[in-house]
Structures are given as structure tokens and as C-alpha cells.
Design a protein around this motif. Sequence first.
Motif, PDB file in Angstrom:
ATOM      1  N   PRO A 133       0.800  -1.229   0.000  1.00 13.79           N
ATOM      2  CA  PRO A 133       0.000   0.000   0.000  1.00 13.79           C
ATOM      3  C   PRO A 133       0.840   1.290   0.000  1.00 13.79           C
ATOM      4  O   PRO A 133       0.418   2.299  -0.543  1.00 13.79           O
ATOM      5  N   GLN A 134       2.010   1.246   0.618  1.00 13.03           N
ATOM      6  CA  GLN A 134       2.925   2.376   0.569  1.00 13.03           C
ATOM      7  C   GLN A 134       4.332   1.843   0.362  1.00 13.03           C
ATOM      8  O   GLN A 134       4.586   0.680   0.654  1.00 13.03           O
ATOM      9  N   PRO A 135       5.240   2.667  -0.156  1.00 14.41           N
ATOM     10  CA  PRO A 135       6.614   2.187  -0.345  1.00 14.41           C
ATOM     11  C   PRO A 135       7.175   1.638   0.972  1.00 14.41           C
ATOM     12  O   PRO A 135       6.894   2.172   2.047  1.00 14.41           O
ATOM     13  N   ILE A 136       7.929   0.564   0.891  1.00 15.37           N
ATOM     14  CA  ILE A 136       8.422  -0.130   2.072  1.00 15.37           C
ATOM     15  C   ILE A 136       9.904  -0.451   1.882  1.00 15.37           C
ATOM     16  O   ILE A 136      10.332  -0.769   0.776  1.00 15.37           O
ATOM     17  N   THR A 137      10.652  -0.356   2.973  1.00 20.02           N
ATOM     18  CA  THR A 137      12.076  -0.682   2.901  1.00 20.02           C
ATOM     19  C   THR A 137      12.270  -2.173   3.147  1.00 20.02           C
ATOM     20  O   THR A 137      11.386  -2.851   3.674  1.00 20.02           O
ATOM     21  N   ARG A 138      13.449  -2.663   2.790  1.00 23.52           N
ATOM     22  CA  ARG A 138      13.764  -4.081   3.031  1.00 23.52           C
ATOM     23  C   ARG A 138      13.700  -4.397   4.526  1.00 23.52           C
ATOM     24  O   ARG A 138      13.202  -5.442   4.922  1.00 23.52           O
ATOM     25  N   THR A 139      14.173  -3.479   5.370  1.00 22.39           N
ATOM     26  CA  THR A 139      14.129  -3.687   6.823  1.00 22.39           C
ATOM     27  C   THR A 139      12.688  -3.818   7.308  1.00 22.39           C
ATOM     28  O   THR A 139      12.378  -4.693   8.116  1.00 22.39           O
ATOM     29  N   GLN A 140      11.811  -2.965   6.808  1.00 26.92           N
ATOM     30  CA  GLN A 140      10.398  -3.048   7.185  1.00 26.92           C
ATOM     31  C   GLN A 140       9.771  -4.354   6.684  1.00 26.92           C
ATOM     32  O   GLN A 140       8.965  -4.972   7.390  1.00 26.92           O
ATOM     33  N   LEU A 141      10.146  -4.773   5.481  1.00 32.08           N
ATOM     34  CA  LEU A 141       9.633  -6.024   4.921  1.00 32.08           C
ATOM     35  C   LEU A 141      10.080  -7.212   5.775  1.00 32.08           C
ATOM     36  O   LEU A 141       9.275  -8.095   6.100  1.00 32.08           O
ATOM     37  N   ILE A 142      11.336  -7.224   6.150  1.00 25.79           N
ATOM     38  CA  ILE A 142      11.857  -8.302   7.005  1.00 25.79           C
ATOM     39  C   ILE A 142      11.135  -8.312   8.342  1.00 25.79           C
ATOM     40  O   ILE A 142      10.781  -9.376   8.864  1.00 25.79           O
ATOM     41  N   GLN A 143      10.868  -7.139   8.905  1.00 22.03           N
ATOM     42  CA  GLN A 143      10.141  -7.059  10.173  1.00 22.03           C
ATOM     43  C   GLN A 143       8.719  -7.606  10.023  1.00 22.03           C
ATOM     44  O   GLN A 143       8.246  -8.358  10.885  1.00 22.03           O
ATOM     45  N   LEU A 144       8.042  -7.262   8.922  1.00 20.82           N
ATOM     46  CA  LEU A 144       6.693  -7.793   8.660  1.00 20.82           C
ATOM     47  C   LEU A 144       6.721  -9.319   8.577  1.00 20.82           C
ATOM     48  O   LEU A 144       5.861 -10.006   9.139  1.00 20.82           O
ATOM     49  N   ARG A 145       7.718  -9.842   7.846  1.00 22.59           N
ATOM     50  CA  ARG A 145       7.842 -11.292   7.695  1.00 22.59           C
ATOM     51  C   ARG A 145       8.090 -11.963   9.040  1.00 22.59           C
ATOM     52  O   ARG A 145       7.460 -12.972   9.359  1.00 22.59           O
TER      53      ARG A 145
END
Length: 114
Positions: free
Chosen positions: A27-39
Motif C-alpha cells: 500500500p505504501q513504499p516499504i524498505t527491506r528492513t520493514q519487509l523483514i520485520q513484517l515477515r
Amino acid sequence: MGCAGSSQSKADGTEKKIRKPKPWKHPQPITRTQLIQLRDEFWDTAPHYGGRKEIWDALRAAAEADLTLAQAIVDSAGVIVQSSDLTVCYDERGAKYELPKYVLSEPTNLIRDD
């Protein structure tokens, strides 16, 4: 003996081969760090949604592997793949496992960490 549709491998030798999910956009641009945290948050909480921990572990291993290894993992774990991109799967007991696309691939709007 089981019901006709209960097996992952059908009598004619066809089975659902897994593939990468189609491109998707967060939904909004996301960083790799944020993606890893979501995962990490998803995998830490996934067993609480039901199903067996060993199936969740197998699905995580498959999500983090290349396609050939992922196919071997789901086959050996007895996972029944409904959606070939692994977003919907079942175990042999019929428990449903739903995986969000963010644990399976990267979004098209992934941005660099600064």
C-alpha cells in the motif's frame, strides 16, 4: 482409501507445481528492513492462527527457498497446495494455511534503506 480429491498427486500424474507470486505492490513504499520485520512478525504469530507448527515451519522454509527446493519441501511435508503461489495451502488433516504475499516475494515498490 480416501475421497477422490484428498490427494495432492492425482491419478493422471498431475500435481500443483508451485510458482512465484505475481508482482504485487505494498500500500505504501516499504524498505527491506520493514519487509523483514513484517515477515518475522508473521512467522512468529502464524502458529497461533491454527494448524500444526511443523507445517508452518515447512511453509516458512519453502517460502525462503528457491522453487525447486520449495516444491520438495511442500511435497515431503504433505502440504496440499491450492494456490500455486503458496498463498493458500492445506495439511493432510484439512487445516488451512494462508500466507500473505509479503512472505513469498518482494513488492514492486520496495525502496532502499537509508
